[in-house]
Design an enzyme around this catalytic site. Structure first.
Site, PDB file in Angstrom:
ATOM      1  N   LYS A  22       0.840  -1.217   0.000  1.00 19.17           N
ATOM      2  CA  LYS A  22       0.000   0.000   0.000  1.00 19.17           C
ATOM      3  C   LYS A  22       0.869   1.258   0.000  1.00 19.17           C
ATOM      4  O   LYS A  22       0.643   2.180  -0.773  1.00 19.17           O
ATOM      5  CB  LYS A  22      -0.897   0.003   1.243  1.00 19.17           C
ATOM      6  CG  LYS A  22      -1.541   1.361   1.536  1.00 19.17           C
ATOM      7  CD  LYS A  22      -2.444   1.343   2.743  1.00 19.17           C
ATOM      8  CE  LYS A  22      -1.755   1.548   4.065  1.00 19.17           C
ATOM      9  NZ  LYS A  22      -1.404   2.934   4.408  1.00 19.17           N
ATOM     10  N   ASN A  23       1.868   1.263   0.872  1.00 20.37           N
ATOM     11  CA  ASN A  23       2.634   2.503   1.039  1.00 20.37           C
ATOM     12  C   ASN A  23       3.624   2.764  -0.089  1.00 20.37           C
ATOM     13  O   ASN A  23       4.229   3.825  -0.148  1.00 20.37           O
ATOM     14  CB  ASN A  23       3.326   2.523   2.414  1.00 20.37           C
ATOM     15  CG  ASN A  23       2.302   2.671   3.532  1.00 20.37           C
ATOM     16  OD1 ASN A  23       1.143   2.987   3.276  1.00 20.37           O
ATOM     17  ND2 ASN A  23       2.716   2.436   4.770  1.00 20.37           N
ATOM     18  N   ARG A  92      -5.662  10.210   4.263  1.00 21.81           N
ATOM     19  CA  ARG A  92      -4.739  11.249   4.721  1.00 21.81           C
ATOM     20  C   ARG A  92      -3.505  11.363   3.823  1.00 21.81           C
ATOM     21  O   ARG A  92      -2.967  12.441   3.623  1.00 21.81           O
ATOM     22  CB  ARG A  92      -4.335  10.985   6.166  1.00 21.81           C
ATOM     23  CG  ARG A  92      -4.691  12.113   7.030  1.00 21.81           C
ATOM     24  CD  ARG A  92      -5.078  11.705   8.420  1.00 21.81           C
ATOM     25  NE  ARG A  92      -6.342  12.323   8.770  1.00 21.81           N
ATOM     26  CZ  ARG A  92      -7.447  11.659   8.951  1.00 21.81           C
ATOM     27  NH1 ARG A  92      -7.487  10.365   8.816  1.00 21.81           N
ATOM     28  NH2 ARG A  92      -8.549  12.308   9.257  1.00 21.81           N
ATOM     29  N   CYS A 116      -5.520  12.805  12.927  1.00 21.59           N
ATOM     30  CA  CYS A 116      -6.114  11.522  12.594  1.00 21.59           C
ATOM     31  C   CYS A 116      -5.983  10.579  13.754  1.00 21.59           C
ATOM     32  O   CYS A 116      -5.519  10.941  14.823  1.00 21.59           O
ATOM     33  CB  CYS A 116      -5.491  10.938  11.350  1.00 21.59           C
ATOM     34  SG  CYS A 116      -4.099   9.912  11.679  1.00 21.59           S
ATOM     35  N   ARG A 121      -0.981  14.878  12.538  1.00 22.46           N
ATOM     36  CA  ARG A 121      -0.034  14.544  11.456  1.00 22.46           C
ATOM     37  C   ARG A 121       0.228  15.813  10.652  1.00 22.46           C
ATOM     38  O   ARG A 121      -0.324  16.017   9.588  1.00 22.46           O
ATOM     39  CB  ARG A 121      -0.584  13.412  10.587  1.00 22.46           C
ATOM     40  CG  ARG A 121      -0.449  12.089  11.312  1.00 22.46           C
ATOM     41  CD  ARG A 121      -1.081  10.972  10.549  1.00 22.46           C
ATOM     42  NE  ARG A 121      -0.183  10.318   9.624  1.00 22.46           N
ATOM     43  CZ  ARG A 121      -0.496   9.200   8.985  1.00 22.46           C
ATOM     44  NH1 ARG A 121      -1.679   8.645   9.162  1.00 22.46           N
ATOM     45  NH2 ARG A 121       0.356   8.638   8.164  1.00 22.46           N
ATOM     46  N   PRO A 122       1.114  16.672  11.182  1.00 21.96           N
ATOM     47  CA  PRO A 122       1.377  17.929  10.491  1.00 21.96           C
ATOM     48  C   PRO A 122       2.080  17.700   9.150  1.00 21.96           C
ATOM     49  O   PRO A 122       2.628  16.614   8.905  1.00 21.96           O
ATOM     50  CB  PRO A 122       2.293  18.683  11.467  1.00 21.96           C
ATOM     51  CG  PRO A 122       2.804  17.689  12.431  1.00 21.96           C
ATOM     52  CD  PRO A 122       1.917  16.485  12.388  1.00 21.96           C
ATOM     53  N   ASP A 124       4.166  20.323   7.988  1.00 21.10           N
ATOM     54  CA  ASP A 124       5.076  21.472   7.945  1.00 21.10           C
ATOM     55  C   ASP A 124       6.355  21.191   7.144  1.00 21.10           C
ATOM     56  O   ASP A 124       6.825  22.033   6.380  1.00 21.10           O
ATOM     57  CB  ASP A 124       5.426  21.924   9.377  1.00 21.10           C
ATOM     58  CG  ASP A 124       5.920  20.776  10.251  1.00 21.10           C
ATOM     59  OD1 ASP A 124       5.351  19.676  10.156  1.00 21.10           O
ATOM     60  OD2 ASP A 124       6.891  20.961  11.007  1.00 21.10           O
ATOM     61  N   ASP A 307       4.534   0.614  12.001  1.00 16.21           N
ATOM     62  CA  ASP A 307       3.342  -0.043  11.454  1.00 16.21           C
ATOM     63  C   ASP A 307       3.216  -1.499  11.910  1.00 16.21           C
ATOM     64  O   ASP A 307       2.156  -2.106  11.753  1.00 16.21           O
ATOM     65  CB  ASP A 307       3.365   0.004   9.910  1.00 16.21           C
ATOM     66  CG  ASP A 307       3.231   1.420   9.395  1.00 16.21           C
ATOM     67  OD1 ASP A 307       2.835   2.312  10.165  1.00 16.21           O
ATOM     68  OD2 ASP A 307       3.540   1.641   8.207  1.00 16.21           O
ATOM     69  N   ARG A 399      -8.516  -0.580   4.401  1.00 12.53           N
ATOM     70  CA  ARG A 399      -7.633   0.424   3.799  1.00 12.53           C
ATOM     71  C   ARG A 399      -6.278  -0.180   3.450  1.00 12.53           C
ATOM     72  O   ARG A 399      -5.582   0.336   2.573  1.00 12.53           O
ATOM     73  CB  ARG A 399      -7.421   1.594   4.768  1.00 12.53           C
ATOM     74  CG  ARG A 399      -8.626   2.504   4.939  1.00 12.53           C
ATOM     75  CD  ARG A 399      -8.299   3.675   5.861  1.00 12.53           C
ATOM     76  NE  ARG A 399      -6.927   4.069   5.665  1.00 12.53           N
ATOM     77  CZ  ARG A 399      -6.049   4.309   6.639  1.00 12.53           C
ATOM     78  NH1 ARG A 399      -6.430   4.222   7.886  1.00 12.53           N
ATOM     79  NH2 ARG A 399      -4.812   4.652   6.364  1.00 12.53           N
TER      80      ARG A 399
HETATM   81  N1  EPU Z   1       5.740  14.791  10.761  1.00 12.76           N
HETATM   82  C1  EPU Z   1       5.781  16.124  11.095  1.00 12.76           C
HETATM   83  N2  EPU Z   1       5.748  17.042  10.071  1.00 12.76           N
HETATM   84  C2  EPU Z   1       5.692  16.691   8.763  1.00 12.76           C
HETATM   85  C3  EPU Z   1       5.647  15.302   8.444  1.00 12.76           C
HETATM   86  C4  EPU Z   1       5.680  14.378   9.458  1.00 12.76           C
HETATM   87  O1  EPU Z   1       5.831  16.494  12.256  1.00 12.76           O
HETATM   88  O2  EPU Z   1       5.672  17.573   7.887  1.00 12.76           O
HETATM   89  C5  EPU Z   1       5.770  13.787  11.838  1.00 12.76           C
HETATM   90  C6  EPU Z   1       4.468  12.976  11.895  1.00 12.76           C
HETATM   91  O3  EPU Z   1       3.472  13.659  12.605  1.00 12.76           O
HETATM   92  C7  EPU Z   1       4.888  11.695  12.553  1.00 12.76           C
HETATM   93  C8  EPU Z   1       6.328  11.531  12.046  1.00 12.76           C
HETATM   94  O4  EPU Z   1       6.740  12.815  11.572  1.00 12.76           O
HETATM   95  O5  EPU Z   1       4.899  11.857  13.933  1.00 12.76           O
HETATM   96  C9  EPU Z   1       6.480  10.493  10.949  1.00 12.76           C
HETATM   97  O6  EPU Z   1       5.658  10.821   9.867  1.00 12.76           O
HETATM   98  P1  EPU Z   1       6.003  10.422   8.354  1.00 12.76           P
HETATM   99  O7  EPU Z   1       5.871  11.648   7.538  1.00 12.76           O
HETATM  100  O8  EPU Z   1       7.281   9.661   8.312  1.00 12.76           O
HETATM  101  O9  EPU Z   1       4.809   9.427   8.062  1.00 12.76           O
HETATM  102  P2  EPU Z   1       3.759   9.491   6.865  1.00 12.76           P
HETATM  103  O10 EPU Z   1       4.447   9.771   5.597  1.00 12.76           O
HETATM  104  O11 EPU Z   1       2.603  10.330   7.259  1.00 12.76           O
HETATM  105  C10 EPU Z   1       4.054   6.964   6.280  1.00 12.76           C
HETATM  106  C11 EPU Z   1       3.151   5.775   6.142  1.00 12.76           C
HETATM  107  C12 EPU Z   1       2.638   5.373   7.506  1.00 12.76           C
HETATM  108  C13 EPU Z   1       3.840   5.032   8.378  1.00 12.76           C
HETATM  109  C14 EPU Z   1       4.809   6.222   8.446  1.00 12.76           C
HETATM  110  C15 EPU Z   1       6.084   5.939   9.216  1.00 12.76           C
HETATM  111  C16 EPU Z   1       2.185   6.021   3.948  1.00 12.76           C
HETATM  112  C17 EPU Z   1       0.998   6.274   3.114  1.00 12.76           C
HETATM  113  N3  EPU Z   1       2.034   6.112   5.265  1.00 12.76           N
HETATM  114  O12 EPU Z   1       3.261   7.990   6.860  1.00 12.76           O
HETATM  115  O13 EPU Z   1       1.867   4.203   7.305  1.00 12.76           O
HETATM  116  O14 EPU Z   1       3.406   4.715   9.673  1.00 12.76           O
HETATM  117  O15 EPU Z   1       5.175   6.622   7.107  1.00 12.76           O
HETATM  118  O16 EPU Z   1       6.737   4.845   8.684  1.00 12.76           O
HETATM  119  O17 EPU Z   1       3.255   5.710   3.426  1.00 12.76           O
HETATM  120  C18 EPU Z   1       0.162   2.645   7.803  1.00 12.76           C
HETATM  121  O18 EPU Z   1       0.430   2.084   6.737  1.00 12.76           O
HETATM  122  O19 EPU Z   1      -0.575   2.136   8.681  1.00 12.76           O
HETATM  123  C19 EPU Z   1       0.750   3.958   8.080  1.00 12.76           C
HETATM  124  C20 EPU Z   1       0.276   4.786   9.007  1.00 12.76           C
END
Ligand code: EPU
Length: 418
Positions: A22-23, A92, A116, A121-122, A124, A307, A399
């Site tokens: 998925k990811n 998201r 969420c 999940r910012p 920034d 995950d 999902r």
């Molecule tokens: N974060 C910030 N600011 C940002 C981006 C991220 O503070 O601009 C923080 C997030 O709030 C979080 C941390 O950084 O606390 C990690 O977030 P990351 O951006 O790495 O995660 P993501 O891209 O939102 C993806 C996967 C998630 C997985 C995470 C970590 C996808 C679609 N989602 O999320 O998958 O947990 O990386 O490996 O690729 C799942 O599949 O169940 C899932 C949640």
């Protein structure tokens, strides 16, 4: 409202071919926008999040169709720059379309993906990086309006944290930007390498993916390609944990063994026998599992994946001894523990720490999934429990898991969707 009904207590046994990731599929579908031609994605999992991504593609003017596990995306036309709020809210990770849309049309309006079930999940880091690449970004009434006058340009970007989504958005914007982009402290997840593999097949020039410094040289044009999406390491972890929890034997085929090493090395400490070949994993769970003595700290790859935290916990709740988790990626990723406690588990949560004292037995109960991996952990616990468990909120599970009940039934588990 659909539910899963699980009658626990049966050992699992069988062979399962892993679904596509998925990811990986989600950012790759966004990346297909950049090709301007037809892309054929094989091993594409049929999941509600993937269908949401296909609706976004169709909404901006592309054409995305499925035939079995093959998605065909034609991106000759991109006529719309706004991703409607209902599509953004459906998934998201739709924020991943921002970098691709900026790369393709120089313009995109999205709404904030918002908080969420895993905590805030910012975005920034995504926005700061895109600004560095020339985007003008205005936020008003929950909408984010991004424009790049002319063409995005390369930049040196140092991420404060190796965010997966921010790394993907930067790569997506950079592959057709003018000049070179360097990402320092980039995410090293295998799905980043898969996205880069796809983009390279479309003609992009990227090096260093899988390391913390990624270098991208922008190209004027990309082209279409045929690509096979990598297997889903978290679905793999889930089916292994289900077998570890319920007892039995499983052979996972089409598995990404190397990508799963950080998880497998922890699972092995529970006393399960695990053997691997290049793309197969065999697991046997005979006697009662052992607790994991080292603290299980979730960390960016190659650390233990957040995950897989909930699903391995579902196996450790009945292990002999005490296991301790430290969740370092998301603020609110222990919501499944209430359901596990309802089923008889002994779990204490304090902030980012969860202490699991293994109990002899779990008992079936009525529980509700509140997020994807937490929901999968409930299925796993239910398979190990005595009696019947009813799991509601299963749209979360859909999902990320392709027909979870069919996969579990193939392993001999008693599960039905009603
Ligand atoms: N974060 C910030 N600011 C940002 C981006 C991220 O503070 O601009 C923080 C997030 O709030 C979080 C941390 O950084 O606390 C990690 O977030 P990351 O951006 O790495 O995660 P993501 O891209 O939102 C993806 C996967 C998630 C997985 C995470 C970590 C996808 C679609 N989602 O999320 O998958 O947990 O990386 O490996 O690729 C799942 O599949 O169940 C899932 C949640």
């Amino acid at each position: 409202m659909q539910k899963l009904i699980v009658n626990g207590g049966q050992r699992l046994r069988g062979e399962l071919a892993l679904q596509g990731s998925k990811n990986s599929a989600l950012p790759i579908m966004a990346a297909a926008l950049l090709s301007g031609e037809e892309c054929v994605l094989k091993n594409c999992p049929k999941l509600t999040d993937v269908f949401a991504a296909s609706r976004i593609l169709n909404c901006v003017g592309c054409k995305c169709t499925f035939s079995g596990n093959t998605a065909v995306i034609s991106s000759e036309n991109v006529s719309e720059n706004t991703i409607p709020e209902e599509l953004m809210r459906e998934m998201r990770s739709s924020i991943i379309f921002l970098g691709a849309m900026l790369g393709r049309t120089g313009e995109c309006t999205v709404c904030c993906p918002g908080g969420c079930e895993l905590g805030p999940r910012p975005i920034d880091m995504h926005l700061a990086a895109l600004k560095k690449m020339g985007a003008d970004i205005k936020e008003s009434f929950g909408r984010i309006i991004c424009r790049v006058p002319g063409r995005a340009h390369g930049a040196r970007i140092s991420l404060p944290f190796p965010s997966v989504g921010a790394t993907e958005n930067i790569i997506l914007c950079a592959v057709t930007a003018e000049g070179e982009t360097v990402i320092n402290n980039a995410a090293r997840e295998p799905e980043i390498c898969d996205l880069c593999g796809f983009l390279r097949a479309c003609g992009a020039e990227i090096s260093g993916d899988g390391e913390s410094r990624i270098v991208i040289s922008g190209k004027d044009r990309l082209h279409g390609c045929e690509y096979s999406i990598m297997p889903d390491r978290i679905a793999g972890a889930t089916y292994l944990c289900m077998t570890a929890a319920a007892g039995g034997e499983i052979i996972l085929t089409n598995a990404c063994v190397q990508a799963m090493e950080p998880f497998l090395s922890v699972l092995e400490q529970t006393g399960c026998s695990i053997y691997t070949t290049e793309n197969r994993i065999f697991l046997r769970s005979g006697s009662r599992l052992k607790a994991v003595s080292d603290r299980i700290r979730t960390m960016p790859h190659p650390g233990f994946p957040t995950d897989a935290q909930a699903v391995i916990m579902s196996a450790l709740v009945t292990a002999d001894g005490t296991s301790v988790f430290e969740e370092n990626i998301f603020d609110c990723r222990y919501r499944h523990t209430d359901a596990l406690v309802k089923m008889g588990a002994d779990i204490q949560v304090l902030g980012k720490i969860a202490v699991i004292k293994g109990v002899e037995k779990l008992y079936g109960a009525n529980v509700e999934a509140t997020d994807l991996r937490g929901g999968a952990a409930m299925v796993s616990a239910a398979l190990a429990a005595e009696g019947k468990t009813e799991i509601s909120g299963i749209s979360h599970i859909d999902r990320g898991y392709e027909k979870v009940e069919e996969a579990v039934r193939r392993l001999g588990g008693s599960i039905k969707r009603v």
